[in-house]
Design an enzyme around this catalytic site. Sequence first.
Site, PDB file in Angstrom:
ATOM      1  N   ARG A 113      -7.255  12.939   1.093  1.00 32.75           N
ATOM      2  CA  ARG A 113      -6.036  13.386   1.881  1.00 32.75           C
ATOM      3  C   ARG A 113      -4.764  12.754   1.534  1.00 32.75           C
ATOM      4  O   ARG A 113      -3.918  13.415   1.463  1.00 32.75           O
ATOM      5  CB  ARG A 113      -6.264  12.642   3.453  1.00 32.75           C
ATOM      6  CG  ARG A 113      -6.108  11.658   3.636  1.00 32.75           C
ATOM      7  CD  ARG A 113      -6.545  11.033   5.454  1.00 32.75           C
ATOM      8  NE  ARG A 113      -7.678  11.105   5.667  1.00 32.75           N
ATOM      9  CZ  ARG A 113      -8.034  10.834   6.943  1.00 32.75           C
ATOM     10  NH1 ARG A 113      -7.180   9.386   7.614  1.00 32.75           N
ATOM     11  NH2 ARG A 113      -9.283  11.262   7.375  1.00 32.75           N
ATOM     12  N   HIS A 114      -4.263  11.326   0.063  1.00 33.69           N
ATOM     13  CA  HIS A 114      -3.450  11.309  -0.161  1.00 33.69           C
ATOM     14  C   HIS A 114      -3.114  11.033  -1.189  1.00 33.69           C
ATOM     15  O   HIS A 114      -2.908  11.980  -2.555  1.00 33.69           O
ATOM     16  CB  HIS A 114      -2.593   9.750   0.715  1.00 33.69           C
ATOM     17  CG  HIS A 114      -3.609   9.202   0.718  1.00 33.69           C
ATOM     18  ND1 HIS A 114      -4.613   8.218   0.821  1.00 33.69           N
ATOM     19  CD2 HIS A 114      -3.801   8.428   2.742  1.00 33.69           C
ATOM     20  CE1 HIS A 114      -5.246   7.509   1.323  1.00 33.69           C
ATOM     21  NE2 HIS A 114      -4.694   7.858   2.588  1.00 33.69           N
ATOM     22  N   GLU A 157      -8.480   0.401  -2.781  1.00 33.20           N
ATOM     23  CA  GLU A 157      -9.512   0.607  -1.843  1.00 33.20           C
ATOM     24  C   GLU A 157     -10.806   1.908  -1.678  1.00 33.20           C
ATOM     25  O   GLU A 157      -9.953   2.802  -1.869  1.00 33.20           O
ATOM     26  CB  GLU A 157      -8.515   0.487  -0.606  1.00 33.20           C
ATOM     27  CG  GLU A 157      -7.609  -0.584  -0.255  1.00 33.20           C
ATOM     28  CD  GLU A 157      -6.869  -0.607   0.919  1.00 33.20           C
ATOM     29  OE1 GLU A 157      -6.922   0.804   1.726  1.00 33.20           O
ATOM     30  OE2 GLU A 157      -6.131  -1.090   1.349  1.00 33.20           O
ATOM     31  N   ARG A 189       3.619  19.439   0.997  1.00 33.41           N
ATOM     32  CA  ARG A 189       3.457  20.081   0.257  1.00 33.41           C
ATOM     33  C   ARG A 189       3.091  20.692  -0.890  1.00 33.41           C
ATOM     34  O   ARG A 189       3.650  21.512  -1.872  1.00 33.41           O
ATOM     35  CB  ARG A 189       5.620  19.856   0.163  1.00 33.41           C
ATOM     36  CG  ARG A 189       6.357  20.118   1.566  1.00 33.41           C
ATOM     37  CD  ARG A 189       5.949  21.552   1.396  1.00 33.41           C
ATOM     38  NE  ARG A 189       7.212  21.618   2.483  1.00 33.41           N
ATOM     39  CZ  ARG A 189       8.475  22.045   2.740  1.00 33.41           C
ATOM     40  NH1 ARG A 189       9.584  22.357   1.798  1.00 33.41           N
ATOM     41  NH2 ARG A 189       8.983  22.405   3.755  1.00 33.41           N
ATOM     42  N   GLU A 232     -10.930  -9.874   2.420  1.00 33.24           N
ATOM     43  CA  GLU A 232      -9.757  -9.656   3.462  1.00 33.24           C
ATOM     44  C   GLU A 232     -10.307  -9.210   4.660  1.00 33.24           C
ATOM     45  O   GLU A 232     -10.473  -7.935   5.384  1.00 33.24           O
ATOM     46  CB  GLU A 232      -9.238  -7.438   3.180  1.00 33.24           C
ATOM     47  CG  GLU A 232      -7.991  -7.564   2.854  1.00 33.24           C
ATOM     48  CD  GLU A 232      -7.617  -6.053   2.938  1.00 33.24           C
ATOM     49  OE1 GLU A 232      -8.136  -5.368   1.728  1.00 33.24           O
ATOM     50  OE2 GLU A 232      -6.702  -5.648   3.390  1.00 33.24           O
ATOM     51  N   ASN A 261       0.857  -1.675   0.322  1.00 36.53           N
ATOM     52  CA  ASN A 261      -0.159  -0.370   0.247  1.00 36.53           C
ATOM     53  C   ASN A 261       1.108   1.654   0.078  1.00 36.53           C
ATOM     54  O   ASN A 261       1.673   1.431   0.959  1.00 36.53           O
ATOM     55  CB  ASN A 261      -0.734   0.186   0.846  1.00 36.53           C
ATOM     56  CG  ASN A 261      -1.586   0.657   1.512  1.00 36.53           C
ATOM     57  OD1 ASN A 261      -1.494   2.511   1.363  1.00 36.53           O
ATOM     58  ND2 ASN A 261      -3.359   0.703   1.817  1.00 36.53           N
ATOM     59  N   THR A 286      -6.828   6.405  10.137  1.00 35.32           N
ATOM     60  CA  THR A 286      -7.568   4.937   8.921  1.00 35.32           C
ATOM     61  C   THR A 286      -8.784   4.267   9.156  1.00 35.32           C
ATOM     62  O   THR A 286      -9.150   4.806  10.117  1.00 35.32           O
ATOM     63  CB  THR A 286      -5.734   4.628   9.465  1.00 35.32           C
ATOM     64  OG1 THR A 286      -6.334   3.204   8.135  1.00 35.32           O
ATOM     65  CG2 THR A 286      -6.228   3.468  10.409  1.00 35.32           C
ATOM     66  N   THR A 287      -9.104   3.189   7.882  1.00 34.87           N
ATOM     67  CA  THR A 287     -10.107   2.647   8.464  1.00 34.87           C
ATOM     68  C   THR A 287     -10.220   1.495   9.110  1.00 34.87           C
ATOM     69  O   THR A 287      -9.338   1.814  10.103  1.00 34.87           O
ATOM     70  CB  THR A 287      -9.609   1.129   6.977  1.00 34.87           C
ATOM     71  OG1 THR A 287      -9.666   1.788   6.047  1.00 34.87           O
ATOM     72  CG2 THR A 287     -11.259   0.966   6.853  1.00 34.87           C
ATOM     73  N   ASP A 291       0.102   4.861   0.181  1.00 33.45           N
ATOM     74  CA  ASP A 291      -0.771   5.728   0.238  1.00 33.45           C
ATOM     75  C   ASP A 291       0.226   6.807   0.872  1.00 33.45           C
ATOM     76  O   ASP A 291      -0.135   7.968   0.673  1.00 33.45           O
ATOM     77  CB  ASP A 291      -1.932   5.227   1.338  1.00 33.45           C
ATOM     78  CG  ASP A 291      -3.195   4.615   0.391  1.00 33.45           C
ATOM     79  OD1 ASP A 291      -3.577   4.723  -0.351  1.00 33.45           O
ATOM     80  OD2 ASP A 291      -3.806   3.898   1.212  1.00 33.45           O
ATOM     81  N   HIS A 292       0.796   6.525   1.910  1.00 36.46           N
ATOM     82  CA  HIS A 292       1.721   7.104   3.070  1.00 36.46           C
ATOM     83  C   HIS A 292       2.591   8.150   1.881  1.00 36.46           C
ATOM     84  O   HIS A 292       3.371   8.390   2.203  1.00 36.46           O
ATOM     85  CB  HIS A 292       1.855   6.276   3.854  1.00 36.46           C
ATOM     86  CG  HIS A 292       0.854   6.137   4.708  1.00 36.46           C
ATOM     87  ND1 HIS A 292      -0.371   7.015   5.076  1.00 36.46           N
ATOM     88  CD2 HIS A 292       0.061   4.655   5.505  1.00 36.46           C
ATOM     89  CE1 HIS A 292      -0.706   7.034   5.640  1.00 36.46           C
ATOM     90  NE2 HIS A 292      -0.552   5.518   6.340  1.00 36.46           N
ATOM     91  N   GLY A 323       0.992  -1.106   4.381  1.00 35.96           N
ATOM     92  CA  GLY A 323       1.091  -0.320   3.944  1.00 35.96           C
ATOM     93  C   GLY A 323       2.203   0.512   4.900  1.00 35.96           C
ATOM     94  O   GLY A 323       3.745   0.803   4.635  1.00 35.96           O
ATOM     95  N   HIS A 330      -5.643   3.292  -1.724  1.00 34.59           N
ATOM     96  CA  HIS A 330      -6.879   3.607  -0.957  1.00 34.59           C
ATOM     97  C   HIS A 330      -7.507   5.289  -1.469  1.00 34.59           C
ATOM     98  O   HIS A 330      -6.898   6.250  -1.118  1.00 34.59           O
ATOM     99  CB  HIS A 330      -6.719   3.987   0.092  1.00 34.59           C
ATOM    100  CG  HIS A 330      -8.208   4.530   1.287  1.00 34.59           C
ATOM    101  ND1 HIS A 330      -8.532   3.623   2.647  1.00 34.59           N
ATOM    102  CD2 HIS A 330      -9.785   4.213   0.510  1.00 34.59           C
ATOM    103  CE1 HIS A 330      -9.986   4.509   2.556  1.00 34.59           C
ATOM    104  NE2 HIS A 330     -10.365   4.366   1.354  1.00 34.59           N
ATOM    105  N   HIS A 372      -4.395  -4.755   7.789  1.00 32.21           N
ATOM    106  CA  HIS A 372      -4.250  -3.498   8.314  1.00 32.21           C
ATOM    107  C   HIS A 372      -3.340  -4.093   9.347  1.00 32.21           C
ATOM    108  O   HIS A 372      -3.296  -4.941  10.213  1.00 32.21           O
ATOM    109  CB  HIS A 372      -5.426  -3.843   8.827  1.00 32.21           C
ATOM    110  CG  HIS A 372      -5.905  -2.350   8.952  1.00 32.21           C
ATOM    111  ND1 HIS A 372      -5.569  -0.853  10.423  1.00 32.21           N
ATOM    112  CD2 HIS A 372      -6.730  -0.457   8.055  1.00 32.21           C
ATOM    113  CE1 HIS A 372      -6.410   0.394   9.940  1.00 32.21           C
ATOM    114  NE2 HIS A 372      -6.542  -0.322   9.049  1.00 32.21           N
TER     115      HIS A 372
END
Length: 243
Positions: free
Chosen positions: A51-52, A72, A20, A154, A9, A102-103, A11-12, A216, A45, A194
Amino acid sequence: MPNVKLGVNIDHVATLRQARREVDPDPVSAARVARSAGADLIVCHLRQDRRHIQDRDLLALRKVLKSGLHVEMADRPEMVKIALAVKPDWVCLVPETPDEVTTEGGLDLKGSKPSGIGKTIKKLQGAGIGVSLFVDPEAVAVRMAHNLGADAVELCTAEYARSTGRRTQGTELERLELAGYLAHELKLELHAGHALDYSNVVPVAQIAGMRCLNIGFAIISRSIFMGLKPAVAEMKRLIQQQP
Ligand code: PXP
């Protein structure tokens, strides 16, 4: 050797970029590196608040990944429309609330009807997309996922990952094993994810019938210190360890 796929994952990577609103670090470059290090799937996701991951990231990822794109998303008309346009290989439907960090757990499928989430599942499948439902490791949720026509479940590993002490951890692992067994019996493909990390992933990877783990935060965190390629390679090594 357990034949468990690793979904990384990213996302981060996008979280950092969005801090930025720059072009770096680029999630597509991260996907390329992760794949070269052994990631079987690239997971992201698309949140309603963006947000990401952004819509343009999905399009760019689809362009470079001929297979193994796993998205996701919440079961919302806007998201379903995007999925039908991008056509990832997998969609995992997840619950989503605006304030969550997070989820927070699996979908509440009690009372779900074929006319609700079942309709979304059919629409996505009609476009050639595999559909997985993110569920807590409970028999009733796995059975509902089957009744609604999902291809996979999942299992949410958050409770397992949060548990401390051998006894509680053992109980949580058993919940995952039992839900996994039922999924297997119902011919649902078995995924989990997760809050899995380098210290807790091996017993989950060794659950009978496990096909894919989506991870992730732990991988991206470790990549800050040692680089993404070794961070992915080490996770892949762990999940393929012999029981
Ligand atoms: N699976 C699902 C359904 C998720 O929502 C998330 C978090 O985006 C993950 C797996 C990955 O969780 P983590 O980042 O804690 O490894």
